[in-house]
Motif scaffolding. Structure first.
Motif, mmCIF file in Angstrom:
data_model
loop_
_atom_site.group_PDB
_atom_site.id
_atom_site.type_symbol
_atom_site.label_atom_id
_atom_site.label_comp_id
_atom_site.label_asym_id
_atom_site.label_seq_id
_atom_site.Cartn_x
_atom_site.Cartn_y
_atom_site.Cartn_z
ATOM 1 N N GLU A 96 2.542 1.749 -3.360
ATOM 2 C CA GLU A 96 1.586 2.204 -4.364
ATOM 3 C C GLU A 96 1.276 3.687 -4.195
ATOM 4 O O GLU A 96 1.192 4.423 -5.172
ATOM 5 C CB GLU A 96 0.311 1.371 -4.310
ATOM 6 C CG GLU A 96 0.512 -0.022 -4.865
ATOM 7 C CD GLU A 96 -0.688 -0.941 -4.681
ATOM 8 O OE1 GLU A 96 -1.616 -0.593 -3.919
ATOM 9 O OE2 GLU A 96 -0.682 -2.015 -5.297
ATOM 10 N N GLU A 97 1.116 4.130 -2.949
ATOM 11 C CA GLU A 97 0.868 5.552 -2.700
ATOM 12 C C GLU A 97 2.058 6.400 -3.146
ATOM 13 O O GLU A 97 1.883 7.442 -3.784
ATOM 14 C CB GLU A 97 0.589 5.789 -1.215
ATOM 15 C CG GLU A 97 -0.749 5.257 -0.750
ATOM 16 C CD GLU A 97 -0.919 5.348 0.754
ATOM 17 O OE1 GLU A 97 -0.100 6.006 1.424
ATOM 18 O OE2 GLU A 97 -1.880 4.748 1.266
ATOM 19 N N ARG A 149 0.834 -1.213 0.000
ATOM 20 C CA ARG A 149 0.000 0.000 0.000
ATOM 21 C C ARG A 149 0.862 1.253 0.000
ATOM 22 O O ARG A 149 0.604 2.203 -0.745
ATOM 23 C CB ARG A 149 -0.930 0.014 1.215
ATOM 24 C CG ARG A 149 -2.166 -0.813 1.063
ATOM 25 C CD ARG A 149 -3.179 -0.539 2.157
ATOM 26 N NE ARG A 149 -2.622 -0.611 3.498
ATOM 27 C CZ ARG A 149 -2.584 -1.702 4.244
ATOM 28 N NH1 ARG A 149 -3.062 -2.828 3.793
ATOM 29 N NH2 ARG A 149 -2.071 -1.672 5.457
ATOM 30 N N GLU A 150 1.893 1.265 0.855
ATOM 31 C CA GLU A 150 2.760 2.438 0.938
ATOM 32 C C GLU A 150 3.536 2.657 -0.353
ATOM 33 O O GLU A 150 3.696 3.793 -0.806
ATOM 34 C CB GLU A 150 3.712 2.291 2.121
ATOM 35 C CG GLU A 150 3.000 2.400 3.458
ATOM 36 C CD GLU A 150 3.895 2.085 4.640
ATOM 37 O OE1 GLU A 150 5.047 1.664 4.449
ATOM 38 O OE2 GLU A 150 3.424 2.255 5.778
ATOM 39 N N LEU A 192 2.306 6.695 -6.969
ATOM 40 C CA LEU A 192 1.356 7.648 -7.556
ATOM 41 C C LEU A 192 1.783 9.096 -7.353
ATOM 42 O O LEU A 192 1.439 9.966 -8.151
ATOM 43 C CB LEU A 192 -0.041 7.424 -6.962
ATOM 44 C CG LEU A 192 -0.705 6.103 -7.330
ATOM 45 C CD1 LEU A 192 -2.008 5.947 -6.562
ATOM 46 C CD2 LEU A 192 -0.931 5.998 -8.825
ATOM 47 N N ARG A 193 2.536 9.372 -6.298
ATOM 48 C CA ARG A 193 2.942 10.749 -5.990
ATOM 49 C C ARG A 193 4.168 11.218 -6.776
ATOM 50 O O ARG A 193 4.355 12.413 -6.959
ATOM 51 C CB ARG A 193 3.245 10.880 -4.500
ATOM 52 C CG ARG A 193 2.004 10.970 -3.668
ATOM 53 C CD ARG A 193 2.353 11.367 -2.247
ATOM 54 N NE ARG A 193 1.579 10.531 -1.364
ATOM 55 C CZ ARG A 193 2.062 9.719 -0.443
ATOM 56 N NH1 ARG A 193 3.345 9.643 -0.241
ATOM 57 N NH2 ARG A 193 1.278 9.002 0.299
#
Length: 53
Positions: A21-22, A18-19, A25-26
């Motif tokens: 993937e975040e 999850r981290e 995206l940034r």
């Protein structure tokens, strides 16, 4: 590996994914770091696949 260790590893791998993937995206597309994050995501996905078996 006992069940508790396995479940702990699965939870940690899911959180890491999850981290990653975040962060992926940034980061702007022009940044080479995006390739490193992508490879990291794929490694974590593979670990999860093996653990969840």
């Amino acid at each position: 590996m006992n069940e508790l260790e396995r479940e702990t590893l699965i939870r940690l791998a899911k959180k890491a994914l999850r981290e990653l993937e975040e962060a992926y995206l940034r980061i702007p597309d022009t940044d080479n770091g995006k390739a490193y994050l992508f490879r990291g995501k794929e490694r974590v996905r593979l670990m999860l696949k093996i653990l969840e078996g």
